[in-house]
Motif scaffolding. Structure first.
Motif, PDB file in Angstrom:
ATOM      1  N   LYS A 121       2.232   7.060  -6.661  1.00 19.30           N
ATOM      2  CA  LYS A 121       1.206   8.280  -7.091  1.00 19.30           C
ATOM      3  C   LYS A 121       1.816   9.543  -6.906  1.00 19.30           C
ATOM      4  O   LYS A 121       1.689  10.360  -7.792  1.00 19.30           O
ATOM      5  CB  LYS A 121      -0.156   7.791  -6.222  1.00 19.30           C
ATOM      6  CG  LYS A 121      -1.157   8.680  -6.927  1.00 19.30           C
ATOM      7  CD  LYS A 121      -2.614   8.434  -6.064  1.00 19.30           C
ATOM      8  CE  LYS A 121      -3.821   8.947  -6.583  1.00 19.30           C
ATOM      9  NZ  LYS A 121      -4.889   8.800  -5.747  1.00 19.30           N
ATOM     10  N   ILE A 122       2.233   9.566  -5.474  1.00 20.38           N
ATOM     11  CA  ILE A 122       2.709  10.951  -5.044  1.00 20.38           C
ATOM     12  C   ILE A 122       4.006  11.427  -5.938  1.00 20.38           C
ATOM     13  O   ILE A 122       4.160  12.578  -6.484  1.00 20.38           O
ATOM     14  CB  ILE A 122       3.194  11.055  -3.648  1.00 20.38           C
ATOM     15  CG1 ILE A 122       1.836  10.977  -2.763  1.00 20.38           C
ATOM     16  CG2 ILE A 122       3.951  12.189  -3.314  1.00 20.38           C
ATOM     17  CD1 ILE A 122       2.163  10.694  -1.386  1.00 20.38           C
ATOM     18  N   SER A 170      -0.661   9.312   3.275  1.00 23.51           N
ATOM     19  CA  SER A 170      -0.418  10.119   2.151  1.00 23.51           C
ATOM     20  C   SER A 170       0.072  11.450   2.469  1.00 23.51           C
ATOM     21  O   SER A 170       1.047  11.961   1.852  1.00 23.51           O
ATOM     22  CB  SER A 170      -1.931  10.009   1.608  1.00 23.51           C
ATOM     23  OG  SER A 170      -2.540   9.033   1.355  1.00 23.51           O
ATOM     24  N   SER A 171      -0.474  12.218   3.279  1.00 22.89           N
ATOM     25  CA  SER A 171      -0.086  13.511   3.948  1.00 22.89           C
ATOM     26  C   SER A 171       1.385  13.688   4.077  1.00 22.89           C
ATOM     27  O   SER A 171       2.357  14.417   3.802  1.00 22.89           O
ATOM     28  CB  SER A 171      -0.953  14.214   4.516  1.00 22.89           C
ATOM     29  OG  SER A 171      -1.105  13.722   5.796  1.00 22.89           O
ATOM     30  N   LYS A 226       2.537   1.968  -3.732  1.00 27.10           N
ATOM     31  CA  LYS A 226       1.237   2.420  -4.348  1.00 27.10           C
ATOM     32  C   LYS A 226       1.114   3.978  -3.942  1.00 27.10           C
ATOM     33  O   LYS A 226       1.004   4.680  -4.990  1.00 27.10           O
ATOM     34  CB  LYS A 226      -0.048   1.557  -4.111  1.00 27.10           C
ATOM     35  CG  LYS A 226      -0.885   1.618  -5.225  1.00 27.10           C
ATOM     36  CD  LYS A 226      -2.051   0.798  -4.993  1.00 27.10           C
ATOM     37  CE  LYS A 226      -1.989  -0.676  -5.460  1.00 27.10           C
ATOM     38  NZ  LYS A 226      -3.405  -1.554  -5.168  1.00 27.10           N
ATOM     39  N   VAL A 227       0.935   4.317  -2.873  1.00 27.75           N
ATOM     40  CA  VAL A 227       0.565   5.795  -2.366  1.00 27.75           C
ATOM     41  C   VAL A 227       1.911   6.574  -3.041  1.00 27.75           C
ATOM     42  O   VAL A 227       1.821   7.514  -3.414  1.00 27.75           O
ATOM     43  CB  VAL A 227       0.560   5.954  -0.951  1.00 27.75           C
ATOM     44  CG1 VAL A 227       0.589   7.492  -0.724  1.00 27.75           C
ATOM     45  CG2 VAL A 227      -0.752   5.413  -0.635  1.00 27.75           C
ATOM     46  N   TYR A 228       3.182   6.046  -2.656  1.00 30.26           N
ATOM     47  CA  TYR A 228       4.392   6.645  -3.093  1.00 30.26           C
ATOM     48  C   TYR A 228       4.510   6.763  -4.762  1.00 30.26           C
ATOM     49  O   TYR A 228       5.105   7.701  -5.117  1.00 30.26           O
ATOM     50  CB  TYR A 228       5.507   5.925  -2.474  1.00 30.26           C
ATOM     51  CG  TYR A 228       6.540   6.889  -1.909  1.00 30.26           C
ATOM     52  CD1 TYR A 228       6.751   8.282  -2.166  1.00 30.26           C
ATOM     53  CD2 TYR A 228       7.553   6.386  -0.856  1.00 30.26           C
ATOM     54  CE1 TYR A 228       7.431   9.172  -1.631  1.00 30.26           C
ATOM     55  CE2 TYR A 228       8.424   7.532  -0.381  1.00 30.26           C
ATOM     56  CZ  TYR A 228       8.453   8.591  -0.816  1.00 30.26           C
ATOM     57  OH  TYR A 228       9.403   9.493  -0.345  1.00 30.26           O
ATOM     58  N   LYS A 263       3.783  12.806   1.237  1.00 32.08           N
ATOM     59  CA  LYS A 263       3.665  13.947   0.367  1.00 32.08           C
ATOM     60  C   LYS A 263       4.714  14.978   0.815  1.00 32.08           C
ATOM     61  O   LYS A 263       5.503  15.432   0.048  1.00 32.08           O
ATOM     62  CB  LYS A 263       2.649  14.566   0.071  1.00 32.08           C
ATOM     63  CG  LYS A 263       2.258  15.744  -0.832  1.00 32.08           C
ATOM     64  CD  LYS A 263       0.747  16.086  -1.152  1.00 32.08           C
ATOM     65  CE  LYS A 263       0.749  17.107  -2.211  1.00 32.08           C
ATOM     66  NZ  LYS A 263       1.297  18.419  -1.932  1.00 32.08           N
ATOM     67  N   TYR A 310      -1.228  13.469  10.476  1.00 36.29           N
ATOM     68  CA  TYR A 310      -0.647  13.120   9.331  1.00 36.29           C
ATOM     69  C   TYR A 310      -0.862  11.587   8.881  1.00 36.29           C
ATOM     70  O   TYR A 310      -0.768  10.745   9.646  1.00 36.29           O
ATOM     71  CB  TYR A 310       0.648  13.360   9.181  1.00 36.29           C
ATOM     72  CG  TYR A 310       1.334  14.549   9.283  1.00 36.29           C
ATOM     73  CD1 TYR A 310       1.468  15.387   8.079  1.00 36.29           C
ATOM     74  CD2 TYR A 310       1.347  15.141  10.537  1.00 36.29           C
ATOM     75  CE1 TYR A 310       1.739  16.790   8.444  1.00 36.29           C
ATOM     76  CE2 TYR A 310       1.798  16.433  10.980  1.00 36.29           C
ATOM     77  CZ  TYR A 310       1.882  17.364   9.589  1.00 36.29           C
ATOM     78  OH  TYR A 310       2.379  18.578   9.948  1.00 36.29           O
ATOM     79  N   SER A 311      -1.716  11.603   7.727  1.00 33.78           N
ATOM     80  CA  SER A 311      -2.060  10.151   7.244  1.00 33.78           C
ATOM     81  C   SER A 311      -0.632   9.591   6.456  1.00 33.78           C
ATOM     82  O   SER A 311       0.045  10.608   6.393  1.00 33.78           O
ATOM     83  CB  SER A 311      -3.293  10.321   6.275  1.00 33.78           C
ATOM     84  OG  SER A 311      -2.852  11.134   5.165  1.00 33.78           O
ATOM     85  N   GLN A 362       0.799  -1.076   0.054  1.00 33.98           N
ATOM     86  CA  GLN A 362      -0.128  -0.013  -0.105  1.00 33.98           C
ATOM     87  C   GLN A 362       0.977   1.188   0.044  1.00 33.98           C
ATOM     88  O   GLN A 362       0.544   2.326  -0.624  1.00 33.98           O
ATOM     89  CB  GLN A 362      -0.856   0.017   1.277  1.00 33.98           C
ATOM     90  CG  GLN A 362      -2.072  -1.025   1.084  1.00 33.98           C
ATOM     91  CD  GLN A 362      -2.717  -1.037   2.631  1.00 33.98           C
ATOM     92  OE1 GLN A 362      -2.235  -1.369   3.547  1.00 33.98           O
ATOM     93  NE2 GLN A 362      -4.003  -0.377   2.538  1.00 33.98           N
TER      94      GLN A 362
END
Length: 311
Positions: free
Chosen positions: A259-260, A299-300, A255-257, A303, A296-297, A252
């Protein structure tokens, strides 16, 4: 204005804490041997005094403690490598336990009036205990010299404090990440290694299926917890988990990284390593009850981390 000592203050967590202390107007003394920390992590500010010394230098530490009469002490210096502690158990013990006990002994012997001393322990003390989430009363099972030293020093700090009336607290860090994490460290956090792989378009080695989960907590939330437990509360003789209270798998995170960053991560998949813990995350109920609010999630946080690497 408070007088504050931060051991390991040129490191990842320490230097982020120092920034906040300086912003609050404190006079901060940093002791760091720069084995992992970087002098560039510290702002050139008249409020910061830096000593490139090992905390195992008893004569130096005693002189400093007696001379400065600190209000707050944060014990963050450590050899944080599990592998290193296995290769050099006695040497790492000197830093991870002995030196911290000596600091307590100077405070006791000379009746130094500190407002709070905080020791940084680790989620590694829970070992392979399968109970999830890990709370502060979970069974501890320290499996390495590093984890043994962290747990025993944590107990020492709390019970020595009680016995001699020294206000102490301890924290157990989960997987901290964010700006200034040192990717050159042989025991750098997995997010730091993923970041470097994306940044340099190199391959990341993934051990196992990537389904293993961790509690990744952003550095700003960690510093919030440290200040809350020292300067913003009268709490003492207690241990607190410091995490996000959430768990996310490595797949996960990747995947997030991706995208960012806008980059696809190249991965080399290897067999899972013997002894690696499959799942770990913190029960942070106790910390939430004293006013902690993780902001901070994944994702945030990622980022902001990615943006810091671009600079």
């Amino acid at each position: 204005m408070s007088k504050v000592l931060v051991t390991g203050g040129a490191g990842f967590i320490g230097s982020n804490l120092v920034d906040k202390l300086v912003a609050a107007g404190d006079q901060v003394t940093v002791v760091d041997d720069l084995s992992m920390g970087l002098i560039t992590n510290l702002s050139k500010n008249r409020q910061v005094s830096f000593y490139q010394k090992s905390i195992t230098n008893h004569d130096f530490m005693k002189k400093l403690l007696l001379q400065e009469n600190f209000d707050y002490i944060y014990l963050l210096a450590a050899v944080a490598s599990v592998a290193d502690s296995i290769a050099r158990p006695y040497e790492t013990h000197q830093i991870n336990q002995e030196a911290n006990i000596y600091i307590l002994e100077v405070i006791r012997k000379y009746h130094l009036r500190i407002k709070k001393l905080l020791f940084s322990s680790s989620a590694a003390i829970y070992g392979s205990n399968p109970e999830l989430p890990k709370n502060e009363n979970s069974t501890v099972d320290p499996l390495t010299p590093y984890a043994i030293d962290k747990f025993s020093t944590e107990r020492f700090v709390i019970d020595f404090g009680k016995l001699y009336g020294i206000p102490t607290v301890a924290v157990r860090f989960f997987n901290v990440y964010g700006p200034r994490q040192n990717p050159k460290s042989p025991y750098s956090g997995v997010l730091s290694l993923i970041s470097q792989a994306i940044l340099h378009h190199s391959a990341f080695t993934l051990f196992g299926s990537g389904e293993q989960t961790r509690d990744f907590v952003f550095i700003e939330d960690v510093v919030q917890a440290l200040l809350l437990l020292t300067k913003k509360s009268d709490l003492k003789y207690e241990v607190f988990n410091v995490g996000s209270g959430k768990h996310v798998s490595l797949l996960q995170v990747i995947k997030v990284y991706e995208k960012i960053s806008g980059f696809k991560l190249k991965t080399n998949i290897r067999d899972e390593r013997q002894g690696d813990i499959k799942h770990s995350y913190a029960d942070i109920t106790k910390l939430l009850a004293v006013g902690y609010k993780p902001k901070y999630s994944i994702s945030s946080g990622l980022k902001l981390y990615w943006e810091s690497l671009q600079n």
